[in-house]
Design a protein around this motif. Sequence first.
Motif, PDB file in Angstrom:
ATOM      1  N   HIS A 139      11.427   5.373   1.577  1.00 50.85           N
ATOM      2  CA  HIS A 139      12.875   5.330   1.359  1.00 50.85           C
ATOM      3  C   HIS A 139      13.423   6.689   0.935  1.00 50.85           C
ATOM      4  O   HIS A 139      13.021   7.224  -0.094  1.00 50.85           O
ATOM      5  CB  HIS A 139      13.195   4.262   0.296  1.00 50.85           C
ATOM      6  CG  HIS A 139      14.653   4.097   0.037  1.00 50.85           C
ATOM      7  ND1 HIS A 139      15.194   4.109  -1.233  1.00 50.85           N
ATOM      8  CD2 HIS A 139      15.697   3.939   0.890  1.00 50.85           C
ATOM      9  CE1 HIS A 139      16.507   3.947  -1.139  1.00 50.85           C
ATOM     10  NE2 HIS A 139      16.834   3.841   0.137  1.00 50.85           N
ATOM     11  N   ALA A 165      15.482   3.996  -5.906  1.00 53.80           N
ATOM     12  CA  ALA A 165      16.734   3.227  -5.981  1.00 53.80           C
ATOM     13  C   ALA A 165      16.581   1.891  -5.253  1.00 53.80           C
ATOM     14  O   ALA A 165      17.190   0.896  -5.641  1.00 53.80           O
ATOM     15  CB  ALA A 165      17.882   4.025  -5.361  1.00 53.80           C
ATOM     16  N   GLN A 195      26.124   5.810  -0.186  1.00 52.04           N
ATOM     17  CA  GLN A 195      24.979   6.695   0.148  1.00 52.04           C
ATOM     18  C   GLN A 195      24.364   6.379   1.505  1.00 52.04           C
ATOM     19  O   GLN A 195      23.638   7.190   2.061  1.00 52.04           O
ATOM     20  CB  GLN A 195      23.911   6.608  -0.949  1.00 52.04           C
ATOM     21  CG  GLN A 195      23.020   5.379  -0.921  1.00 52.04           C
ATOM     22  CD  GLN A 195      23.700   4.128  -1.471  1.00 52.04           C
ATOM     23  OE1 GLN A 195      24.844   4.158  -1.899  1.00 52.04           O
ATOM     24  NE2 GLN A 195      22.998   3.019  -1.452  1.00 52.04           N
ATOM     25  N   HIS A 196      24.661   5.190   2.018  1.00 49.89           N
ATOM     26  CA  HIS A 196      24.063   4.794   3.299  1.00 49.89           C
ATOM     27  C   HIS A 196      25.026   5.004   4.457  1.00 49.89           C
ATOM     28  O   HIS A 196      26.123   4.444   4.462  1.00 49.89           O
ATOM     29  CB  HIS A 196      23.657   3.315   3.273  1.00 49.89           C
ATOM     30  CG  HIS A 196      22.396   3.045   2.518  1.00 49.89           C
ATOM     31  ND1 HIS A 196      22.048   1.799   2.066  1.00 49.89           N
ATOM     32  CD2 HIS A 196      21.382   3.860   2.145  1.00 49.89           C
ATOM     33  CE1 HIS A 196      20.882   1.862   1.449  1.00 49.89           C
ATOM     34  NE2 HIS A 196      20.463   3.106   1.472  1.00 49.89           N
ATOM     35  N   ALA A 197      24.593   5.781   5.457  1.00 56.22           N
ATOM     36  CA  ALA A 197      25.359   5.902   6.701  1.00 56.22           C
ATOM     37  C   ALA A 197      25.262   4.564   7.440  1.00 56.22           C
ATOM     38  O   ALA A 197      24.323   3.796   7.201  1.00 56.22           O
ATOM     39  CB  ALA A 197      24.764   7.018   7.549  1.00 56.22           C
ATOM     40  N   TYR A 250       8.395  -0.101   3.118  1.00 58.65           N
ATOM     41  CA  TYR A 250       9.398   0.959   3.223  1.00 58.65           C
ATOM     42  C   TYR A 250       9.664   1.665   1.885  1.00 58.65           C
ATOM     43  O   TYR A 250      10.268   2.726   1.859  1.00 58.65           O
ATOM     44  CB  TYR A 250      10.709   0.375   3.778  1.00 58.65           C
ATOM     45  CG  TYR A 250      11.731   1.414   4.156  1.00 58.65           C
ATOM     46  CD1 TYR A 250      11.517   2.267   5.237  1.00 58.65           C
ATOM     47  CD2 TYR A 250      12.900   1.560   3.421  1.00 58.65           C
ATOM     48  CE1 TYR A 250      12.453   3.237   5.570  1.00 58.65           C
ATOM     49  CE2 TYR A 250      13.839   2.524   3.749  1.00 58.65           C
ATOM     50  CZ  TYR A 250      13.607   3.357   4.824  1.00 58.65           C
ATOM     51  OH  TYR A 250      14.524   4.322   5.164  1.00 58.65           O
ATOM     52  N   ARG A 276      24.289   3.767  10.252  1.00 57.92           N
ATOM     53  CA  ARG A 276      23.056   3.553  11.043  1.00 57.92           C
ATOM     54  C   ARG A 276      21.988   2.839  10.209  1.00 57.92           C
ATOM     55  O   ARG A 276      21.120   2.159  10.738  1.00 57.92           O
ATOM     56  CB  ARG A 276      22.518   4.867  11.616  1.00 57.92           C
ATOM     57  CG  ARG A 276      21.965   5.785  10.578  1.00 57.92           C
ATOM     58  CD  ARG A 276      21.350   7.058  11.100  1.00 57.92           C
ATOM     59  NE  ARG A 276      20.838   7.801   9.961  1.00 57.92           N
ATOM     60  CZ  ARG A 276      19.624   7.663   9.488  1.00 57.92           C
ATOM     61  NH1 ARG A 276      18.769   6.845  10.073  1.00 57.92           N
ATOM     62  NH2 ARG A 276      19.236   8.350   8.435  1.00 57.92           N
ATOM     63  N   ILE A 319      17.786  -2.601   8.882  1.00 54.78           N
ATOM     64  CA  ILE A 319      17.208  -3.660   8.051  1.00 54.78           C
ATOM     65  C   ILE A 319      16.636  -4.837   8.839  1.00 54.78           C
ATOM     66  O   ILE A 319      15.783  -5.542   8.334  1.00 54.78           O
ATOM     67  CB  ILE A 319      18.183  -4.206   6.974  1.00 54.78           C
ATOM     68  CG1 ILE A 319      19.529  -4.569   7.584  1.00 54.78           C
ATOM     69  CG2 ILE A 319      18.288  -3.255   5.819  1.00 54.78           C
ATOM     70  CD1 ILE A 319      20.374  -5.391   6.620  1.00 54.78           C
TER      71      ILE A 319
HETATM   72  C1  HEM Z   1      16.001  -2.081   3.849  1.00 58.71           C
HETATM   73  C2  HEM Z   1      16.691  -1.486   2.892  1.00 58.71           C
HETATM   74  C3  HEM Z   1      17.056  -0.014   2.892  1.00 58.71           C
HETATM   75  C4  HEM Z   1      16.960   0.906   3.897  1.00 58.71           C
HETATM   76  C5  HEM Z   1      16.443   0.706   5.328  1.00 58.71           C
HETATM   77  C6  HEM Z   1      17.464   2.169   3.358  1.00 58.71           C
HETATM   78  C7  HEM Z   1      17.528   3.364   4.040  1.00 58.71           C
HETATM   79  C8  HEM Z   1      18.029   4.549   3.532  1.00 58.71           C
HETATM   80  C9  HEM Z   1      18.180   5.772   4.285  1.00 58.71           C
HETATM   81  C10 HEM Z   1      17.802   5.946   5.762  1.00 58.71           C
HETATM   82  C11 HEM Z   1      18.704   6.696   3.448  1.00 58.71           C
HETATM   83  C12 HEM Z   1      19.065   8.147   3.782  1.00 58.71           C
HETATM   84  C13 HEM Z   1      20.552   8.301   3.870  1.00 58.71           C
HETATM   85  C14 HEM Z   1      21.083   7.981   5.231  1.00 58.71           C
HETATM   86  O1  HEM Z   1      20.448   8.310   6.228  1.00 58.71           O
HETATM   87  O2  HEM Z   1      22.196   7.411   5.303  1.00 58.71           O
HETATM   88  C15 HEM Z   1      18.881   6.061   2.161  1.00 58.71           C
HETATM   89  C16 HEM Z   1      19.406   6.685   1.041  1.00 58.71           C
HETATM   90  C17 HEM Z   1      19.648   6.075  -0.151  1.00 58.71           C
HETATM   91  N1  HEM Z   1      19.425   4.748  -0.435  1.00 58.71           N
HETATM   92 FE1  HEM Z   1      18.643   3.370   0.789  1.00 58.71          FE
HETATM   93  N2  HEM Z   1      17.859   1.982   2.056  1.00 58.71           N
HETATM   94  C18 HEM Z   1      17.626   0.657   1.747  1.00 58.71           C
HETATM   95  C19 HEM Z   1      17.918   0.022   0.579  1.00 58.71           C
HETATM   96  C20 HEM Z   1      18.511   0.617  -0.511  1.00 58.71           C
HETATM   97  C21 HEM Z   1      18.886  -0.095  -1.705  1.00 58.71           C
HETATM   98  C22 HEM Z   1      18.714  -1.595  -1.929  1.00 58.71           C
HETATM   99  C23 HEM Z   1      19.412   0.817  -2.534  1.00 58.71           C
HETATM  100  C24 HEM Z   1      19.927   0.451  -3.882  1.00 58.71           C
HETATM  101  C25 HEM Z   1      20.772   1.102  -4.544  1.00 58.71           C
HETATM  102  C26 HEM Z   1      19.374   2.124  -1.869  1.00 58.71           C
HETATM  103  C27 HEM Z   1      19.791   3.325  -2.377  1.00 58.71           C
HETATM  104  C28 HEM Z   1      19.816   4.522  -1.738  1.00 58.71           C
HETATM  105  C29 HEM Z   1      20.298   5.778  -2.314  1.00 58.71           C
HETATM  106  C30 HEM Z   1      20.814   5.974  -3.720  1.00 58.71           C
HETATM  107  C31 HEM Z   1      20.211   6.739  -1.316  1.00 58.71           C
HETATM  108  C32 HEM Z   1      20.703   8.197  -1.391  1.00 58.71           C
HETATM  109  C33 HEM Z   1      19.635   9.175  -1.567  1.00 58.71           C
HETATM  110  C34 HEM Z   1      20.202  10.584  -1.659  1.00 58.71           C
HETATM  111  O3  HEM Z   1      20.986  10.961  -0.764  1.00 58.71           O
HETATM  112  O4  HEM Z   1      19.847  11.250  -2.592  1.00 58.71           O
HETATM  113  N3  HEM Z   1      18.824   1.956  -0.619  1.00 58.71           N
HETATM  114  N4  HEM Z   1      18.479   4.761   2.247  1.00 58.71           N
END
Ligand code: HEM
Length: 119
Positions: free
Chosen positions: A78, A83, A100-102, A74, A104, A109
């Motif tokens: 991502h 990040a 930053q995460h909705a 993934y 959903r 995960i």
């Molecule tokens: C299995 C683990 C993860 C999945 C499935 C995942 C999934 C996603 C998704 C779908 C988004 C788009 C925003 C949204 O739809 O809400 C996103 C954005 C983001 N994620 Fe993750 N994420 C994971 C882990 C992480 C981790 C560990 C971090 C650590 C900080 C992280 C940081 C971010 C950031 C900073 C954004 C915002 C990007 C932006 O809007 O510019 N994510 N993630």
Amino acid sequence: MEIILATVVLGILLAVFIVLPRLRSKSVPQKRKVSSNAQNKAVKSYSKAEVARHNKRTDCWIIIKDKVFDVTSYVEEHPGGDAILDHAGDDSTEGFYGPQHATRVFEMIDDFCIGDLEI
Ligand code: HEM
């Protein structure tokens, strides 16, 4: 007439004693296999040291709330870019539940879970 009757009886005997038992024996082991896989998945646990070895883009495990996730496949997808690598091989709970995460995303995960963190 007798030949037709004999053929029908032979057909029924074949179905009852050869074809049906085979179909049944095929479906039983398949069911067993699925349940034993599911059990293995639930029972598997990893030490922090083991998780720490998977700390790069091409081999990335993260810990979220005492569960271990292999997110290697993934990383490139991502939406938050690199990040997801900030705490590769370590505890990413705080980052994962950041604003930053909705909500959903919290359901996404499960697909990556490979087991529990050894405590
Ligand atoms: C299995 C683990 C993860 C999945 C499935 C995942 C999934 C996603 C998704 C779908 C988004 C788009 C925003 C949204 O739809 O809400 C996103 C954005 C983001 N994620 Fe993750 N994420 C994971 C882990 C992480 C981790 C560990 C971090 C650590 C900080 C992280 C940081 C971010 C950031 C900073 C954004 C915002 C990007 C932006 O809007 O510019 N994510 N993630």
